[in-house]
Design an enzyme around this catalytic site. Structure first.
Site, PDB file in Angstrom:
ATOM      1  N   ASP B 289     -49.559 -14.768 -21.807  1.00 46.94           N
ATOM      2  CA  ASP B 289     -48.280 -14.905 -21.120  1.00 46.94           C
ATOM      3  C   ASP B 289     -48.286 -14.007 -19.902  1.00 46.94           C
ATOM      4  O   ASP B 289     -48.786 -12.886 -19.971  1.00 46.94           O
ATOM      5  CB  ASP B 289     -47.144 -14.491 -22.056  1.00 46.94           C
ATOM      6  CG  ASP B 289     -46.776 -15.622 -22.989  1.00 46.94           C
ATOM      7  OD1 ASP B 289     -46.876 -16.793 -22.540  1.00 46.94           O
ATOM      8  OD2 ASP B 289     -46.421 -15.353 -24.139  1.00 46.94           O
ATOM      9  N   ASP B 326     -27.946   0.960  -6.715  1.00 46.33           N
ATOM     10  CA  ASP B 326     -28.301  -0.315  -7.357  1.00 46.33           C
ATOM     11  C   ASP B 326     -29.136  -0.034  -8.610  1.00 46.33           C
ATOM     12  O   ASP B 326     -30.207   0.559  -8.525  1.00 46.33           O
ATOM     13  CB  ASP B 326     -29.101  -1.150  -6.338  1.00 46.33           C
ATOM     14  CG  ASP B 326     -29.374  -2.537  -6.847  1.00 46.33           C
ATOM     15  OD1 ASP B 326     -29.097  -2.803  -8.042  1.00 46.33           O
ATOM     16  OD2 ASP B 326     -29.881  -3.364  -6.061  1.00 46.33           O
ATOM     17  N   PHE B 357     -23.820  -6.961  -6.467  1.00 48.32           N
ATOM     18  CA  PHE B 357     -24.271  -8.347  -6.309  1.00 48.32           C
ATOM     19  C   PHE B 357     -23.344  -9.272  -7.074  1.00 48.32           C
ATOM     20  O   PHE B 357     -22.959  -8.988  -8.200  1.00 48.32           O
ATOM     21  CB  PHE B 357     -25.695  -8.456  -6.880  1.00 48.32           C
ATOM     22  CG  PHE B 357     -26.263  -9.829  -6.820  1.00 48.32           C
ATOM     23  CD1 PHE B 357     -26.995 -10.248  -5.714  1.00 48.32           C
ATOM     24  CD2 PHE B 357     -26.070 -10.731  -7.871  1.00 48.32           C
ATOM     25  CE1 PHE B 357     -27.522 -11.520  -5.662  1.00 48.32           C
ATOM     26  CE2 PHE B 357     -26.585 -12.011  -7.818  1.00 48.32           C
ATOM     27  CZ  PHE B 357     -27.322 -12.407  -6.713  1.00 48.32           C
ATOM     28  N   THR B 358     -22.920 -10.330  -6.426  1.00 46.97           N
ATOM     29  CA  THR B 358     -22.167 -11.346  -7.159  1.00 46.97           C
ATOM     30  C   THR B 358     -22.794 -12.698  -6.879  1.00 46.97           C
ATOM     31  O   THR B 358     -23.534 -12.867  -5.904  1.00 46.97           O
ATOM     32  CB  THR B 358     -20.694 -11.419  -6.698  1.00 46.97           C
ATOM     33  OG1 THR B 358     -20.674 -11.909  -5.350  1.00 46.97           O
ATOM     34  CG2 THR B 358     -20.013 -10.070  -6.782  1.00 46.97           C
ATOM     35  N   GLN B 360     -21.343 -15.219  -5.882  1.00 46.15           N
ATOM     36  CA  GLN B 360     -20.789 -15.839  -4.684  1.00 46.15           C
ATOM     37  C   GLN B 360     -21.478 -15.314  -3.428  1.00 46.15           C
ATOM     38  O   GLN B 360     -21.937 -16.065  -2.588  1.00 46.15           O
ATOM     39  CB  GLN B 360     -19.273 -15.590  -4.583  1.00 46.15           C
ATOM     40  CG  GLN B 360     -18.433 -16.482  -5.485  1.00 46.15           C
ATOM     41  CD  GLN B 360     -18.482 -16.001  -6.926  1.00 46.15           C
ATOM     42  OE1 GLN B 360     -18.402 -14.791  -7.184  1.00 46.15           O
ATOM     43  NE2 GLN B 360     -18.630 -16.931  -7.874  1.00 46.15           N
ATOM     44  N   MET B 363     -25.476 -11.087  -2.421  1.00 47.37           N
ATOM     45  CA  MET B 363     -25.948  -9.916  -1.693  1.00 47.37           C
ATOM     46  C   MET B 363     -25.440  -8.681  -2.415  1.00 47.37           C
ATOM     47  O   MET B 363     -24.460  -8.722  -3.134  1.00 47.37           O
ATOM     48  CB  MET B 363     -25.369  -9.885  -0.271  1.00 47.37           C
ATOM     49  CG  MET B 363     -25.952 -10.906   0.663  1.00 47.37           C
ATOM     50  SD  MET B 363     -25.313 -10.655   2.324  1.00 47.37           S
ATOM     51  CE  MET B 363     -23.583 -10.859   2.112  1.00 47.37           C
ATOM     52  N   SER B 364     -26.106  -7.578  -2.183  1.00 48.47           N
ATOM     53  CA  SER B 364     -25.534  -6.313  -2.616  1.00 48.47           C
ATOM     54  C   SER B 364     -25.726  -5.351  -1.452  1.00 48.47           C
ATOM     55  O   SER B 364     -26.423  -5.674  -0.492  1.00 48.47           O
ATOM     56  CB  SER B 364     -26.235  -5.792  -3.861  1.00 48.47           C
ATOM     57  OG  SER B 364     -27.585  -5.492  -3.544  1.00 48.47           O
ATOM     58  N   LYS B 376     -28.260  -6.334   1.537  1.00 46.60           N
ATOM     59  CA  LYS B 376     -29.574  -6.941   1.303  1.00 46.60           C
ATOM     60  C   LYS B 376     -29.371  -8.139   0.383  1.00 46.60           C
ATOM     61  O   LYS B 376     -28.492  -8.121  -0.494  1.00 46.60           O
ATOM     62  CB  LYS B 376     -30.564  -5.939   0.693  1.00 46.60           C
ATOM     63  CG  LYS B 376     -30.197  -5.414  -0.694  1.00 46.60           C
ATOM     64  CD  LYS B 376     -31.301  -4.525  -1.200  1.00 46.60           C
ATOM     65  CE  LYS B 376     -31.272  -4.371  -2.721  1.00 46.60           C
ATOM     66  NZ  LYS B 376     -30.159  -3.578  -3.235  1.00 46.60           N
TER      67      LYS B 376
END
Lengths: 552, 665
Positions: B289, B326, B357-358, B360, B363-364, B376
């Site tokens: 794997d 982040d 980040f969402t 929608q 981006m964050s 970004k």
């Protein structure tokens, strides 16, 4: 030209001839056993014996065909030999006594050609040409068929079928043995070998008359060598000028002895799709036979007894026209191929020379062995080698893409066990009888060698005699007949069972982790295993025979 | 291995002198009969020589038993510690009607549900059906750090005998008492359920046939000797026979097998059968794997590519700033990479606000107190945020990164007046260190590696090339895996794979070597033929090496054993027939002092060589990855040629000592 130069020249010529025909003959044989088209005469034969030539046989069915055919052959030949006085061209000779008839019929059907009789004084022409010569063809064809079946076991994948015995038998006889033997006979006649149907009475200088035995010798001689049979038309075998008149005929006979066993390695290579595999097997065979030639010739030419020094070599029991060189070579080739034809008396060889030809047979007739028998014999040894060496590379062993598992190993073990067991038991039983000492030609270690040689020759289906020992007693007639019969068919049963179980397997692909079996390293290992197994089995017997004699 | 460990197993070895036990090894059984015969001879017709031979023949059998006992002893110690974990527990069974009842752990049946609370021992193997708990599995794995087991998913399996440390779970029992994983494990390490493997059987056949040949050779030697005028005593013939038959490998064969299993146990892998270990040596295709085995399993920043007119430092610092808060692995890897490339290690300025980040925005980033904002994210989202199309240079970089299977992360900055793209962070799946070398090693051993991944073919190809695997299967479904296994097997290849999920079970069962992770589901563990207690998929490679080592050890000792016979013949045959044929003395190349000392020395050597080789049988022949040809060349030299030479020296040395004994020398 001195003996050494002429001897080496003859050897060089022989090697050159064999090298020239190796590829064409080998590939031709491969084609014979793979093509799907039949000759018209073959189709007629198949219809006659009621065989569908396009059907395939399983290992079991193939084995039963081999055994059934051989049994019928033994019975037919026995009847011819025992009842020869009822046949034409019987030269007024009586039928063989039953023990001799049984021994001889088994001997010829098993491709051994051990002879406990003298040809010219015992047999009429019908028995010779219609009985023995026929078996010279058929027993050789059976050997080739079994070898081809084993090769098919490696080639085929998940089938379990090994071809058709009757087709292999007919093709081997009609397409390979007959045409070559025919040409061989003509060439031998050109050298002075006789081919007639009558004895000649001549008036000797002394005033008396002498009967010079004649007969269809040349035709029988050529298949005798080509089929690695070895049974002489005359008692003196290939030392007789009517069988082997000149040095050229001698070369021709050596060539015929070797051509099929050697070329079958090419057939193997071509059929399994790896010519190099054929070459590595041939390499192992060549090393063994080369060493034997070197050792025997060295012993015979360089013999240092008083008599030998005066004669320029050990000339006792040798024909002057062949000398030590050609006698040594012939002896090695005939014992290395299970032929058993002789152009000198092996009994008279020096202990080292005689011991070497004895060991040559003990190797199991794999250098290069009889027609067919040599290649299947050495393939079994190759499996044994692969089993031991393969473990040492960290894989369960495989040869030519086939795994060597429990089943395969069982057949291989039984195969390797059977012939040495027959030889050892035979020697033990014979030497334990007090009467045996009386029939030996010599006392001490040499007499012992004669007994060892007889059973080794019979069980390995060689058929050459050391000589000296008298083997016409019921004990020897029957025990040697049993040795020949078991020494031929027990191995064949195991080889075909092995072939069947190989054919049922799928093929394992070759990777860098696979033990390569087409390399000089493997050929060397194969030689090592053959020598080790033979040495360990027979060292005591050899020590008490040739070794004790040679060292004293 | 110490002398002490040998001696401590001596009682075991003596107990194994029972012929019913020895019958399993025909070679040693023959030696046993020989010992009995020589003892009778020594009693009826006593002499120093007869007693010496008889004693050493018994020792030969004992040494063989000792090898087996020592090998088993190592497993027994392990089994004892495992047994300690299998204490009697009472379980709280939840009955179908919802009531609870206390029952003995041994009374649980398949399908029963039990409640296990913090501090309690799990009464049997099963799957967690409710709740989540941390479990101490050190009894089985030896690993002291607790693991999390939770309902659903691939980490639901729990093993009886392990202990719940926190929380509580409901476990559905999947195995009947006495057949639990722990029970099987104890049986395995003890060797109680040991059966001969196919290769062992094939080798035994060879050994038996050799024994029969030697039996015949020695039996027929008696009449031959009589004829030669040198009748041989039964004592000497038995001594010769025992020296010739392959006692060395016959004595060590089962020890080699047990030790092989034991070596696996030592790397925390349990093989359910010796057959599986053997198959591991034969494996020619490894299915691995990608995630967790070949790569670390998460995308990491590998480089910063600044846009035109932006310096690397500027871009790097901005990327770091946006990622400081982040907590995603990607974000952390950006900070690490920036630090590694020389960015300052300062904290987020006061007043900065992290923008998460969402789905929608995709981006964050971070909004700083001075009005500067950094974002970004995916190219299209950032472009929308910046408010204009991307520069051709940046777009090229994005395409290039995507094309290589990586993930481009665009970094942009706005200072209130206008936004601009600073550059692109190259995120990629990072191949574990040393994997490339290991794959090259495998290739040398003739093993093909195939990477299995759910990634798209493009990403898969790039990682496959970087890791150096031979092939890959992208967007793989369990069905694809099965198909691949069948395809490989049809071509005659043996396949090994690892797996942990229930959907891996069919493939694990189909593979020739299926290694289930201990952390996986019961279904996976049931389907595989090995279980890795450490749940480390890279261990497949060690397993293959152990399998190969096992076979090599077997082959090497067989070769050694047979090669030994040459010297023994040279010792014994001249000794036997010196009187009849004095010329045979020239075969006495070791110059052994007398016939009796020669035979005694050969017998003693034959016994001592077994003891000398016990450590090798247990440790295994050294294995290094190389082509078959070079491995063979080396082993032939050491064990074949060495096997011929060694006994000449050994027998000579023993003779020097033995010949001083009155009655022999």
């Amino acid at each position: 030209m001195n003996d050494t130069v002429s001897g080496l020249l003859m050897l060089g010529l022989l090697v050159a001839l064999l090298a020239a025909v190796y590829a064409p003959v080998g590939d031709y044989m491969a084609r014979v056993f793979t093509t799907s088209s039949h000759w018209r005469i073959e189709k007629r034969l198949y219809r006659l014996i009621g065989v569908n030539p396009d059907s395939e046989q399983t290992a079991r069915s193939y084995t039963l065909s081999v055994l059934g055919f051989s049994l019928v052959s033994i019975i037919a030949l026995y009847l011819i030999l025992v009842g020869q006085s009822l046949l034409p061209f019987d030269r007024g000779l009586p039928g063989m006594p039953w023990e001799m008839g049984l021994n001889t019929s088994i001997s010829f059907v098993t491709n051994t050609n051990w002879q406990s009789y003298g040809g010219e004084s015992t047999l009429g022409f019908a028995a010779q040409a219609g009985g023995l010569a026929v078996q010279n063809f058929l027993s050789a064809a059976v050997g080739i068929a079994v070898a081809v079946a084993l090769i098919r076991g490696f080639v085929r994948s998940r089938s379990g079928e090994l071809g058709n015995f009757w087709v292999d038998l007919v093709r081997g006889t009609l397409r390979i043995l007959l045409p070559v033997a025919f040409v061989g006979a003509i060439l031998l006649i050109s050298q002075g070998a006789i081919q007639n149907f009558g004895d000649h009475t001549v008036h000797a200088i002394s005033g008396g008359t002498q009967v010079i035995p004649g007969g269809p010798a040349a035709s029988q001689e050529s298949i005798k060598e080509l089929g690695t049979n070895g049974g002489g038309f005359f008692n003196a075998n290939s030392a007789h000028p009517f069988e082997n008149p000149t040095p050229f005929s001698n070369l021709l006979e050596m060539f015929f002895i070797l051509v099929i066993p050697i070329s079958l390695t090419r057939t193997l290579g071509t059929m399994v799709g790896s010519r190099k595999q054929g070459l590595s097997i041939l390499g192992a065979m060549t090393f063994l036979i080369g060493a034997a030639v070197a050792l025997t010739t060295w012993a015979e030419v360089g013999a240092h007894s008083q008599a030998a020094r005066l004669a320029g070599g050990a000339m006792e029991g040798k024909e002057t026209q062949f000398g030590t060189w050609l006698s040594s070579m012939f002896a090695v080739f005939t014992t290395g191929t299970s032929t058993g034809a002789v152009n000198a008396s092996h009994d008279s060889f020096t202990p080292v020379g005689g011991g070497t030809v004895l060991v040559n047979m003990m190797l199991g007739e794999v250098s290069p062995g009889g027609v067919g028998a040599g290649i299947y014999g050495i393939l079994v040894m190759a499996i044994l080698t692969v089993f031991i060496a393969g473990l040492m590379v960290g894989r369960t062993p495989e040869l030519l893409g086939k795994k060597i598992g429990r089943k395969e190993m069982t057949y291989v073990a039984l195969y390797t066990l059977s012939v040495p067991a027959i030889v050892l038991v035979g020697i033990g039983a014979a030497i334990a009888r007090s009467s045996t000492t009386d029939v030996m030609g010599n006392p001490g270690g040499h007499g012992f060698s004669e007994v060892v040689y007889a059973f080794t020759s019979a069980a390995n289906n060689n058929g050459s005699a050391f000589g000296g020992i008298t083997v016409t007693s019921d004990f020897f007639q029957l025990s040697l007949a049993a040795a020949m019969l078991l020494g031929r068919f027990i191995p064949i049963i195991f080889v075909l069972a092995l072939a069947g179980s190989l054919a049922k397997q799928g093929k394992v692909p070759v990777t860098a982790g696979t033990l390569p079996t087409h390399t000089p390293l493997f050929a060397g290992l194969l030689v090592g295993v053959i020598l080790l197994i033979t040495g360990l089995t027979f060292f005591p017997a050899l020590a008490l025979g040739p070794l004790a004699e040679a060292l004293s | 291995m110490t002398l002490h460990s040998l001696l401590s197993q001596l009682p075991q070895a003596l107990r194994k002198l029972d012929p019913r036990h020895l019958w399993r090894s025909p070679v040693m059984f023959i030696v046993w009969i020989g010992s009995l015969m020589t003892t009778v001879i020594a009693i009826t017709d006593p002499s120093v020589f007869a007693w010496t031979v008889a004693v050493w023949l018994w020792l030969t059998v004992v040494f063989g038993n000792l090898a087996e006992a020592v090998a088993e002893g190592r497993g027994k110690a392990q089994a004892a510690s495992l047994r300690a974990a299998r204490t009697d527990v009472t379980a709280l069974r939840i009955n179908p009607d919802g009531t609870e009842s206390q029952v003995a752990g041994t009374a649980l049946k398949k399908g029963d549900r039990v409640l296990v609370q913090a501090g309690e021992v799990i009464p049997g193997d099963g799957d967690v059906v409710e709740g989540v708990a941390s479990v101490d599995e050190s009894a089985i794995t030896g690993e002291s750090a607790p693991v999390i087991r939770e309902a659903g998913g691939d980490r639901s399996a729990v093993t009886g005998g392990t202990k719940v440390l926190s929380d509580q779970i409901v476990v559905e029992i999947t195995s009947a008492p006495g057949e639990t994983f722990l029970d099987r494990m104890i049986a395995l390490v003890e060797g109680a359920s040991r059966r001969k493997t196919p290769n062992e059987i094939a080798l035994s056949i060879l050994l038996v046939s050799l024994t029969i040949v030697f039996l015949l050779a020695v039996a027929t030697l008696r009449p031959m000797a009589d004829y030669a005028g040198a009748p041989q005593s039964t004592l000497v013939l038995v001594a010769l026979l025992v020296c010739l038959i392959p006692t060395t490998i016959g004595a060590l064969l089962s020890a080699i097998g047990i030790a092989g299993m034991d070596r696996l146990v030592r790397v925390n892998v349990l093989a359910m059968s010796g057959r599986a270990v053997e198959a591991a040596g034969d494996v020619s295709t490894l299915l691995l794997d990608k995630t967790g085995t070949i790569t670390y399993g998460n995308r990491q920043a590998s480089r910063f590519v600044p846009a035109e007119g932006v310096t690397v430092e500027q871009m790097r610092d901005a990327a770091r700033l946006s990622s400081l808060a982040d907590q995603t692995p990607e974000g952390r890897s950006i900070v690490e990479l920036a630090l590694a490339q020389g960015a300052d290690d300062n904290d987020l300025p006061v007043g900065a606000e992290f923008v998460e980040f969402t789905a929608q925005t995709r981006m964050s980033g971070v909004d700083l107190a001075d009005g500067r904002t950094v974002r970004k994210g995916a190219g299209s989202s950032v472009a929308a945020w910046v408010g204009r199309d991307m520069d051709p240079g940046v777009r090229l970089t994005i395409d290039e990164i995507a094309g290589s299977g990586g993930t481009p992360l665009v970094v942009a900055e706005s200072n209130g007046q206008g936004a601009k793209v600073l550059g692109v962070v190259h995120l990629k799946d990072v191949v574990k260190e040393g994997m490339t070398e290991r794959f090259a090693e495998l290739r040398r051993m003739g093993i093909r590696t195939v990477m299995i991944t759910g990634d798209n073919p493009l990403t898969a190809a790039s990682i496959a090339a970087e890791a150096g695997v031979d092939d890959f299967l992208a967007e793989a479904t369990p069905e694809d895996k099965m198909r691949l296994i069948h395809k490989e097997q049809e071509g005659g290849r043996l396949v090994a794979m690892t797996g942990d999920g229930t959907n891996d079970a069919p493939a694990l069962a189909a593979a020739d070597v299926g290694v289930a992770m201990n952390s996986g589901t019961s279904a996976a563990k049931e389907a595989g033929n090995m279980v890795d207690l450490d749940s480390d998929p890279t261990k497949l490679i060690d397993i293959v090496a152990i399998g190969k080592q096992l076979l090599i050890t077997r082959g090497a000792l067989t070769t050694f054993s047979i090669a030994n016979d040459v010297a023994k013949y040279f010792a014994i045959i001249p000794a036997m027939f010196l009187a009849a044929y004095p010329s045979l003395d020239s075969l006495n190349i070791m110059k052994l002092s007398t016939p009796t000392s020669a035979i005694t020395s050969a017998v003693i050597f034959n016994a001592l060589v077994i003891v000398a080789l016990i450590p090798l049988a247990l440790k295994g022949v050294k294995f290094r990855a190389a082509s078959a040809e070079s491995v063979l060349r080396r082993n032939i030299l050491v064990y074949g040629v060495g096997g011929v030479i060694a006994p000449f020296i050994g027998i000579k040395l023993i003779d020097l000592i033995v010949s001083t004994i009155p009655g022999i020398g």
